[in-house]
Write a protein that holds these residues in place. Sequence first.
Motif, PDB file in Angstrom:
ATOM      1  N   UNK A 101       0.847  -1.204   0.000  1.00  0.00           N
ATOM      2  CA  UNK A 101       0.000   0.000   0.000  1.00  0.00           C
ATOM      3  C   UNK A 101       0.877   1.246   0.000  1.00  0.00           C
ATOM      4  N   UNK A 102       0.408   2.319  -0.654  1.00  0.00           N
ATOM      5  CA  UNK A 102       1.213   3.554  -0.672  1.00  0.00           C
ATOM      6  C   UNK A 102       1.381   4.128   0.727  1.00  0.00           C
ATOM      7  N   UNK A 103       2.474   4.841   0.924  1.00  0.00           N
ATOM      8  CA  UNK A 103       2.744   5.461   2.221  1.00  0.00           C
ATOM      9  C   UNK A 103       2.031   6.806   2.290  1.00  0.00           C
ATOM     10  N   UNK A 104       1.282   7.008   3.366  1.00  0.00           N
ATOM     11  CA  UNK A 104       0.540   8.260   3.529  1.00  0.00           C
ATOM     12  C   UNK A 104       1.101   9.034   4.724  1.00  0.00           C
ATOM     13  N   UNK A 105       1.470  10.298   4.473  1.00  0.00           N
ATOM     14  CA  UNK A 105       1.965  11.192   5.514  1.00  0.00           C
ATOM     15  C   UNK A 105       1.193  12.510   5.417  1.00  0.00           C
ATOM     16  N   UNK A 106       0.718  12.986   6.550  1.00  0.00           N
ATOM     17  CA  UNK A 106      -0.048  14.239   6.585  1.00  0.00           C
ATOM     18  C   UNK A 106      -1.185  14.212   5.556  1.00  0.00           C
ATOM     19  N   UNK A 107      -1.860  13.078   5.492  1.00  0.00           N
ATOM     20  CA  UNK A 107      -3.001  12.864   4.592  1.00  0.00           C
ATOM     21  C   UNK A 107      -2.654  12.945   3.109  1.00  0.00           C
ATOM     22  N   UNK A 108      -1.370  12.781   2.790  1.00  0.00           N
ATOM     23  CA  UNK A 108      -0.952  12.818   1.378  1.00  0.00           C
ATOM     24  C   UNK A 108      -0.112  11.585   1.059  1.00  0.00           C
ATOM     25  N   UNK A 109      -0.317  11.045  -0.153  1.00  0.00           N
ATOM     26  CA  UNK A 109       0.501   9.919  -0.599  1.00  0.00           C
ATOM     27  C   UNK A 109       1.892  10.444  -0.922  1.00  0.00           C
ATOM     28  N   UNK A 110       2.916   9.845  -0.307  1.00  0.00           N
ATOM     29  CA  UNK A 110       4.296  10.267  -0.558  1.00  0.00           C
ATOM     30  C   UNK A 110       4.688   9.792  -1.951  1.00  0.00           C
ATOM     31  N   UNK A 111       5.044  10.737  -2.820  1.00  0.00           N
ATOM     32  CA  UNK A 111       5.399  10.421  -4.201  1.00  0.00           C
ATOM     33  C   UNK A 111       6.474  11.385  -4.684  1.00  0.00           C
ATOM     34  N   UNK A 112       7.120  11.037  -5.784  1.00  0.00           N
ATOM     35  CA  UNK A 112       8.122  11.929  -6.379  1.00  0.00           C
ATOM     36  C   UNK A 112       7.476  13.230  -6.827  1.00  0.00           C
ATOM     37  N   UNK A 113       6.242  13.134  -7.340  1.00  0.00           N
ATOM     38  CA  UNK A 113       5.513  14.341  -7.790  1.00  0.00           C
ATOM     39  C   UNK A 113       5.278  15.295  -6.623  1.00  0.00           C
ATOM     40  N   UNK A 114       4.884  14.740  -5.476  1.00  0.00           N
ATOM     41  CA  UNK A 114       4.643  15.571  -4.288  1.00  0.00           C
ATOM     42  C   UNK A 114       5.936  16.271  -3.855  1.00  0.00           C
ATOM     43  N   UNK A 115       7.049  15.540  -3.860  1.00  0.00           N
ATOM     44  CA  UNK A 115       8.327  16.116  -3.438  1.00  0.00           C
ATOM     45  C   UNK A 115       8.785  17.199  -4.418  1.00  0.00           C
ATOM     46  N   UNK A 116       8.603  16.965  -5.714  1.00  0.00           N
ATOM     47  CA  UNK A 116       8.941  18.010  -6.704  1.00  0.00           C
ATOM     48  C   UNK A 116       8.147  19.281  -6.416  1.00  0.00           C
ATOM     49  N   UNK A 117       6.881  19.094  -6.070  1.00  0.00           N
ATOM     50  CA  UNK A 117       6.023  20.242  -5.771  1.00  0.00           C
ATOM     51  C   UNK A 117       6.520  21.019  -4.562  1.00  0.00           C
ATOM     52  N   UNK A 118       6.951  20.310  -3.515  1.00  0.00           N
ATOM     53  CA  UNK A 118       7.503  20.977  -2.336  1.00  0.00           C
ATOM     54  C   UNK A 118       8.783  21.732  -2.688  1.00  0.00           C
TER      55      UNK A 118
END
Length: 307
Positions: free
Chosen positions: A156-173
């Motif tokens: 299952x995907x890892x969820x942190x702070x109600x968000x799926x941790x992904x490369x796309x999310x990190x790029x956005x940060x």
Amino acid sequence: MVRVKIYKDFNVRKQHQNGIILIGNFDGLHLGHQKLFNEALRYKKKFKLNLGVVTFDPIPKMFFNKEIKNYRISNFNQKIEYFNKYKVDFIINKKFDKTFSKIECNSFIEKYLYKKLKSKFLFVSNNFRFGYKRKGDVILLKKFQKKFNYNLIKPKPLIKKNKIVSSTLIRNYLENGKIEIANKFLSRKWSIEGKVEKGRMLGRKIGFPTCNIDIKNYVIAKPGVYSVNVKIEKNKKTFKGIANLGFRPTFNQKKILLEVNLFNFSGNLYNKKLSVDFKKFIRGEKKFKNIDQLKKQINKDILSAKK
């Protein structure tokens, strides 16, 4: 020293067949990827099998959209370091080209995963897509498990702070200057690795000598000033410093550049490879009216970074 065996195609040695295979870009090897690798390591230990990674160069998204230039969280050398930490035995770094992109998904499973690799366990993410026009997915992989003698594992995907941790999310940060959150999701400091190039020596002229690094295909984090840690190749010491990532608007530069000023260092670093770890975003990029204003601001930035 590189421990992991690197292949450019699927013709692996016999010792690397009948093992555990993870497929993906694994860009950044963030906490979500680490969860996948930790699970694969458990299988490696339990069944005493080799662990292999299939990854692609360029990232397929960059191949299909030639306008995407700055996209990578990590370069290939950094990936190798991360894979070594997770006891990966071999990597297939497959060139993603027009011919490979047209392979039908069923053929990919039979020809590569079954006949070439003889995969026993297959680890993929839930959103994994493959084959011509991305028609292959986890449903198809599950369907062919018995026929081609592999077991599909999709944690299952890892969820942190109600968000799926992904490369796309990190790029956005990174793009929004939220470096500290990105670092938490990477479980380390985001880092750019590159060789020091000769520049216009503008930093030296105003009293702040900098190392200029071409960021190549790395994602462009929010332009501005950062506090950083810097490692120099063949030097065990870590130096603190500040870095400016951007276009130097005061000097009308058109190309994005990473400039690093090391504290308590003197010497020539041209052609040396540096690893620049980003710690904190200090301020955004700004155009100054004159050099004196710029120098005053750099002094403030250095004080902020040292604090």
